[in-house]
Design an enzyme around this catalytic site. Structure first.
Site, short mmCIF file in Angstrom:
data_model
loop_
_atom_site.label_atom_id
_atom_site.label_comp_id
_atom_site.label_asym_id
_atom_site.label_seq_id
_atom_site.Cartn_x
_atom_site.Cartn_y
_atom_site.Cartn_z
N ALA A 12 40.00 -7.17 -2.18
CA ALA A 12 39.17 -7.73 -3.24
C ALA A 12 37.72 -7.27 -3.19
CB ALA A 12 39.21 -9.26 -3.18
N SER A 14 36.69 -4.37 -0.99
CA SER A 14 36.54 -2.97 -0.59
C SER A 14 37.90 -2.30 -0.50
CB SER A 14 35.83 -2.87 0.77
OG SER A 14 36.63 -3.42 1.79
N GLY A 15 37.85 -0.99 -0.45
CA GLY A 15 39.06 -0.19 -0.23
C GLY A 15 38.76 0.89 0.77
N ALA A 80 48.11 -9.06 -4.51
CA ALA A 80 49.32 -9.37 -5.29
C ALA A 80 48.98 -9.85 -6.70
CB ALA A 80 50.14 -10.42 -4.56
N ASP A 238 49.55 -6.29 0.23
CA ASP A 238 48.81 -6.05 1.46
C ASP A 238 49.22 -6.99 2.59
OD1 ASP A 238 47.60 -8.28 0.30
OD2 ASP A 238 45.63 -7.35 0.08
N ASN A 296 49.51 -19.83 1.27
CA ASN A 296 48.32 -19.07 0.88
C ASN A 296 47.12 -20.02 0.90
OD1 ASN A 296 46.98 -16.83 0.07
ND2 ASN A 296 47.74 -16.81 -2.02
#
EC number: 2.7.1.5
Length: 470
Positions: A12, A14-15, A80, A238, A296
């Site tokens: 959410a 960074s990548g 997701a 993820d 969650n």
């Protein structure tokens, strides 16, 4: 010569692109490229900028040339539930609206008027959250029914990136289950459920398992990158990738700690009993048709937002030290309250909750951080109690994986509160899980069992127990 694979892991905030290989009997990771990510307002909705993200993915792939490595394959994982719709020509019909957008407010309750809650759970086994894909689709049907009428392809975010790379449209299993539209027993799209909410099943793609080799990247992309590479489906959710990397596999509760906290156990079959429904546990798909029985929980998103609200004046390490100094502060908030999902100001949201519940209001950065950490731990303890009640057994170990496992204060608080052994690591759990899924598909690793042995041998895992580190 070592085989390299490339894991794209986008969260959410960074990548990153990570090169992975096996060297001298250990799994070795090298970060190749890192970039930021955030939701942006497009019109009336909060959306993900998929064009920007794909540009970053391509930029990262090109950096392989700089380090003189040509990976065999690439696989992409993200969060997701979020998706796009494409028309028959492959053009986008929708933005990738974020699960943090409020368009689904009240929609879940409307769906329960069409199909009872218990039936949805018994068929899908998925936790009820207002932003699940089923409710996003129903919200879209109300606001823009034309896009659903024209839709030829439903693709979740990593499915879309894989489509851009290969031109092949599939829905990967682990992420598909998070839609609350996949039957937990048949492992296929639940057409009866889709009919009940008047969503056409034709736009959904074949469900493929992690380890599926989609094929080579498009010819024009191979020319752009300067080399060809295969696209292999990892566990594109993820958390599913992260759970693959849990080294303490047997008889352990895991906490995948990051923007969200996912707490649960791995299971060979879905648990759709009434008590699991009452406690709102989910049965998300995992590798080899395993199930992630978990809850969650709002995670370190709260401290990420607190940091942003303080104009990034403090690092995450600073917040740990400030929280230690505020050790006498004791107010607790319900981290799963919807007000914390996407508030204008997280600090004010926390302060307002404390005021409304007649608790001391956190004022200093240390008090705010202490409140967040203590509140997370209280929620973890409650979830662990529920897991043990459902399984009718006590677990002695907790394995914390992901970036959040670097927070030693939080790890110690969990050990103190649960009186269980806590193991922290690996940090790069999601990228590790993504990489080993590809290496299994390429025949470099035999199976998940062998992968977990390799992971345990490759990465440091720190232990904690109540009162002091092991």
């Amino acid at each position: 010569m070592n085989k390299y694979v490339l894991a794209v892991d986008i969260g959410a905030s960074s990548g990153r692109l990570m090169l992975g290989s096996i060297h001298e009997g250990k799994l070795v990771l090298d970060e190749l490229h890192r970039f930021s990510n955030s939701i942006v307002k497009k019109g009336q909705y909060y959306c993900w900028d998929l064009h920007k993200l794909f540009v970053e993915i391509k930029q990262g792939i090109k950096k392989c040339q700089d380090v003189q490595v040509r990976p065999e394959s690439i696989g992409i994982d993200t969060w997701a539930v979020d998706f796009v719709l494409l028309d028959e020509n492959g053009n986008l019909l929708t933005e990738a609206v974020s699960y943090r957008d409020d368009r689904t407010d009240g929609v879940m309750e409307e769906v329960f008027q069409k199909i009872i809650k218990e039936r949805i759970y018994l068929e899908t086994g998925i936790q009820f959250q207002k932003f699940n894909t089923i409710y996003q689709l129903c919200a879209l049907k109300k606001s823009n029914p034309e896009s659903l009428d024209k839709a030829d392809k439903f693709l979740m975010v990593p499915d879309y990136f894989h489509y851009l790379l290969t031109g092949k449209a599939v829905n990967e299993y682990t992420n598909a289950t998070s839609t609350q539209l996949v039957n937990a027993f048949t492992k296929k799209w639940d057409k009866q459920l889709l009919d009940a909410v008047s969503i056409k099943p034709e736009m959904f793609q074949d469900i493929k398992m992690p380890g599926t080799i989609l094929g080579d990247v498009k010819e024009e992309l191979a020319e752009e990158f300067g080399f060809n590479l295969k696209v292999v489906l990892p566990a594109t959710h993820d958390t599913a990738s992260a759970v693959i990397s849990v080294p303490e596999h047997d008889e352990t509760i895991y906490i995948s700690s990051g923007t969200w906290s996912l707490i649960g156990v791995e299971n060979k079959f879905p648990i759709c009993v009434t008590k699991a429904l009452d406690y709102n546990f989910t049965n998300e798909g995992g590798i080899d048709y395993r199930f992630r029985f978990l809850k969650n929980i709002m995670g370190l998103w709260m401290i990420q937002e607190v940091r942003r609200n303080y104009d990034n004046e403090y690092s995450f390490a600073d917040f740990v030290e400030l929280a230690k100094a505020a050790k006498n502060f004791q107010s607790i908030v319900n981290v799963n309250d919807d007000r914390f999902l996407n508030p204008d100001n997280m600090i004010i949201a926390i302060q307002n909750y404390c005021a409304e519940t007649n608790q001391e209001i956190p004022v200093t950065p240390g008090e705010v951080a202490k409140c967040v950490y203590d509140s997370l731990v209280e929620c973890y303890v409650a979830a662990i109690d529920e897991i043990e009640e459902i399984f009718e057994k006590k677990f002695t170990k907790i394995n914390i994986i992901g970036g959040g496992c670097q927070n030693e204060l939080l790890n110690q608080l969990i050990a103190d509160a649960t009186k269980k052994q806590v193991f922290a690591g690996p940090v790069e759990a999601t990228a590790v899980g993504n990489i080993v899924s590809q290496l299994i598909a390429l025949g470099e690793i035999k199976d998940v069992h062998e992968a977990r042995k390799l992971i345990k041998h490759s990465f440091d895992v720190k232990g904690y127990e109540a009162a002091q580190p092991i």
